[in-house]
Design an enzyme around this catalytic site. Structure first.
Site, PDB file in Angstrom:
ATOM      1  N   LYS A  14      -8.881  37.196 -20.411  1.00  0.00           N
ATOM      2  CA  LYS A  14      -9.260  35.813 -20.135  1.00  0.00           C
ATOM      3  C   LYS A  14     -10.596  35.766 -19.373  1.00  0.00           C
ATOM      4  O   LYS A  14     -11.063  36.809 -18.868  1.00  0.00           O
ATOM      5  CB  LYS A  14      -8.135  35.145 -19.336  1.00  0.00           C
ATOM      6  CG  LYS A  14      -6.809  35.042 -20.128  1.00  0.00           C
ATOM      7  CD  LYS A  14      -5.695  34.464 -19.268  1.00  0.00           C
ATOM      8  CE  LYS A  14      -4.411  34.266 -20.055  1.00  0.00           C
ATOM      9  NZ  LYS A  14      -3.298  33.764 -19.214  1.00  0.00           N
ATOM     10  N   TYR A  54      -1.239  28.517 -28.047  1.00  0.00           N
ATOM     11  CA  TYR A  54      -0.045  28.396 -27.203  1.00  0.00           C
ATOM     12  C   TYR A  54       1.094  27.642 -27.882  1.00  0.00           C
ATOM     13  O   TYR A  54       2.248  27.804 -27.486  1.00  0.00           O
ATOM     14  CB  TYR A  54      -0.387  27.763 -25.853  1.00  0.00           C
ATOM     15  CG  TYR A  54      -1.016  28.790 -24.921  1.00  0.00           C
ATOM     16  CD1 TYR A  54      -0.245  29.824 -24.378  1.00  0.00           C
ATOM     17  CD2 TYR A  54      -2.367  28.766 -24.625  1.00  0.00           C
ATOM     18  CE1 TYR A  54      -0.811  30.785 -23.565  1.00  0.00           C
ATOM     19  CE2 TYR A  54      -2.944  29.726 -23.804  1.00  0.00           C
ATOM     20  CZ  TYR A  54      -2.156  30.736 -23.272  1.00  0.00           C
ATOM     21  OH  TYR A  54      -2.722  31.699 -22.478  1.00  0.00           O
ATOM     22  N   ASN A 156      -4.520  34.864 -14.371  1.00  0.00           N
ATOM     23  CA  ASN A 156      -3.827  36.156 -14.376  1.00  0.00           C
ATOM     24  C   ASN A 156      -4.480  37.177 -15.313  1.00  0.00           C
ATOM     25  O   ASN A 156      -3.819  38.093 -15.805  1.00  0.00           O
ATOM     26  CB  ASN A 156      -2.338  35.956 -14.689  1.00  0.00           C
ATOM     27  CG  ASN A 156      -2.122  35.175 -15.982  1.00  0.00           C
ATOM     28  OD1 ASN A 156      -3.073  34.963 -16.732  1.00  0.00           O
ATOM     29  ND2 ASN A 156      -0.893  34.767 -16.233  1.00  0.00           N
ATOM     30  N   HIS A 159      -3.837  37.612 -21.472  1.00  0.00           N
ATOM     31  CA  HIS A 159      -2.711  37.111 -22.256  1.00  0.00           C
ATOM     32  C   HIS A 159      -2.184  38.287 -23.068  1.00  0.00           C
ATOM     33  O   HIS A 159      -2.966  39.092 -23.561  1.00  0.00           O
ATOM     34  CB  HIS A 159      -3.166  36.011 -23.226  1.00  0.00           C
ATOM     35  CG  HIS A 159      -2.147  35.762 -24.302  1.00  0.00           C
ATOM     36  ND1 HIS A 159      -1.030  34.983 -24.086  1.00  0.00           N
ATOM     37  CD2 HIS A 159      -2.032  36.249 -25.566  1.00  0.00           C
ATOM     38  CE1 HIS A 159      -0.291  34.984 -25.178  1.00  0.00           C
ATOM     39  NE2 HIS A 159      -0.874  35.743 -26.097  1.00  0.00           N
ATOM     40  N   GLU A 170      -0.076  35.271 -33.634  1.00  0.00           N
ATOM     41  CA  GLU A 170      -1.282  35.238 -32.797  1.00  0.00           C
ATOM     42  C   GLU A 170      -2.408  36.106 -33.371  1.00  0.00           C
ATOM     43  O   GLU A 170      -3.578  35.727 -33.315  1.00  0.00           O
ATOM     44  CB  GLU A 170      -0.938  35.686 -31.380  1.00  0.00           C
ATOM     45  CG  GLU A 170      -0.082  34.662 -30.651  1.00  0.00           C
ATOM     46  CD  GLU A 170       0.286  35.065 -29.236  1.00  0.00           C
ATOM     47  OE1 GLU A 170       0.937  34.247 -28.553  1.00  0.00           O
ATOM     48  OE2 GLU A 170      -0.055  36.184 -28.796  1.00  0.00           O
TER      49      GLU A 170
HETATM   50  P1  ADP Z   1       2.533  34.711 -20.263  1.00  0.00           P
HETATM   51  O1  ADP Z   1       1.021  34.618 -20.298  1.00  0.00           O
HETATM   52  O2  ADP Z   1       2.989  35.701 -19.222  1.00  0.00           O
HETATM   53  O3  ADP Z   1       3.169  34.920 -21.603  1.00  0.00           O
HETATM   54  P2  ADP Z   1       3.418  31.935 -20.457  1.00  0.00           P
HETATM   55  O4  ADP Z   1       3.367  32.086 -21.923  1.00  0.00           O
HETATM   56  O5  ADP Z   1       4.684  31.430 -19.846  1.00  0.00           O
HETATM   57  O6  ADP Z   1       3.054  33.299 -19.710  1.00  0.00           O
HETATM   58  O7  ADP Z   1       2.256  30.959 -19.960  1.00  0.00           O
HETATM   59  C1  ADP Z   1       0.967  31.069 -20.520  1.00  0.00           C
HETATM   60  C2  ADP Z   1      -0.081  30.980 -19.433  1.00  0.00           C
HETATM   61  O8  ADP Z   1      -0.019  29.700 -18.819  1.00  0.00           O
HETATM   62  C3  ADP Z   1       0.099  31.969 -18.276  1.00  0.00           C
HETATM   63  O9  ADP Z   1      -0.427  33.246 -18.558  1.00  0.00           O
HETATM   64  C4  ADP Z   1      -0.663  31.262 -17.181  1.00  0.00           C
HETATM   65  O10 ADP Z   1      -2.068  31.466 -17.269  1.00  0.00           O
HETATM   66  C5  ADP Z   1      -0.366  29.793 -17.450  1.00  0.00           C
HETATM   67  N1  ADP Z   1       0.784  29.283 -16.687  1.00  0.00           N
HETATM   68  C6  ADP Z   1       2.091  29.552 -16.881  1.00  0.00           C
HETATM   69  N2  ADP Z   1       2.872  28.890 -16.009  1.00  0.00           N
HETATM   70  C7  ADP Z   1       2.028  28.160 -15.228  1.00  0.00           C
HETATM   71  C8  ADP Z   1       2.209  27.243 -14.132  1.00  0.00           C
HETATM   72  N3  ADP Z   1       3.399  26.942 -13.666  1.00  0.00           N
HETATM   73  N4  ADP Z   1       1.110  26.688 -13.579  1.00  0.00           N
HETATM   74  C9  ADP Z   1      -0.101  26.956 -14.049  1.00  0.00           C
HETATM   75  N5  ADP Z   1      -0.340  27.807 -15.069  1.00  0.00           N
HETATM   76  C10 ADP Z   1       0.695  28.401 -15.667  1.00  0.00           C
HETATM   77 MG    MG Z   2       3.403  33.686 -23.273  1.00  0.00          MG
END
Ligand code: ADP
Ligand code: MG
Length: 201
Positions: A14, A54, A156, A159, A170
């Site tokens: 990212k 997403y 974070n 992805h 994806e």
């Molecule tokens: P992952 O990336 O671990 O698969 P998710 O698919 O649940 O996680 O969420 C996608 C992305 O959305 C996360 O990597 C993060 O950047 C963001 N995200 C998830 N939950 C939150 C939240 N509660 N508040 C803000 N951003 C979030």
């Molecule tokens: Mg995810």
């Protein structure tokens, strides 16, 4: 059935991963686990491309909202809403801004159990609670509480696809068929060869 070594997954470094100069470090962590890089590109994605990414999985809104609520409750905190869909509407808006603010690097990685191995190396979604030794646990410090208070997505760094089905969808969203390489990596012999003959001279 295809051999497990042909499993592929998608990683996105990212914009914060690029800005923190962590491209090499991040790719290196996946490479040294034995995964083979079969696709690589840098681009600035559009907001439409990110929303599609997403929402490829129809369950994403519900699951991510529920995960967020649990994340709050496990720390004794009150979530911003009890409605998972309301939470993900805000998250998606934040994600579109976050991922289109600068270049990202898309990686296609191949190897046995690549989806699960990449998730393990990547770590949990929230850096505050992701394990030490993972990318999200070692290199960044964000939390649901801080990002939700500030009205933005959790930063974070990467992805990673959540399941084999998600990875297939994806990869097709980020790469054309021609951009994904089919080639042999010399190091794969020690990972997958059954007989291990030909090592001794
Ligand atoms: P992952 O990336 O671990 O698969 P998710 O698919 O649940 O996680 O969420 C996608 C992305 O959305 C996360 O990597 C993060 O950047 C963001 N995200 C998830 N939950 C939150 C939240 N509660 N508040 C803000 N951003 C979030
Ligand atoms: Mg995810």
């Amino acid at each position: 059935m295809a051999h497990p070594k042909t499993e592929r997954t998608l990683v996105l470094i990212k914009p914060d991963g690029i800005q923190r100069s962590l491209i090499g470090e991040i790719i290196g962590r996946y490479e040294r686990a034995g995964l083979k890089l079969v696709g690589l590109k840098m681009c600035v994605p559009t907001k439409e491309h990110i929303e599609k990414h997403y929402t490829l999985d129809p369950a994403w809104r519900q699951v991510t909202g529920e995960k967020t609520i649990k994340g709050y409750e496990s720390k004794g905190l009150t979530p911003p809403s009890r409605d998972p869909i309301e939470i993900t509407a805000r998250i998606l808006a934040g994600l579109k801004k976050y991922l289109s603010c600068g270049p990202v690097v898309a990686l296609a990685l191949q190897g046995a159990h690549s989806v699960a191995i990449v998730r393990k190396i990547t770590g949990g979604t929230e850096p505050l609670t992701s394990d030490v030794g993972t990318i999200r646990g070692d290199f960044v410090l964000d939390s649901y509480q801080m990002s939700d208070t500030d009205g933005r997505a959790v930063r974070n760094l990467v992805h990673a696809s959540g399941s084999v089905k998600e990875a297939e969808a994806e990869l097709a969203h980020w790469f054309t068929k021609e951009e994904l390489m089919n080639y042999r990596l010399i190091g794969e012999q020690i990972l997958y060869d059954v007989n291990l003959d030909g090592l001794l001279e």
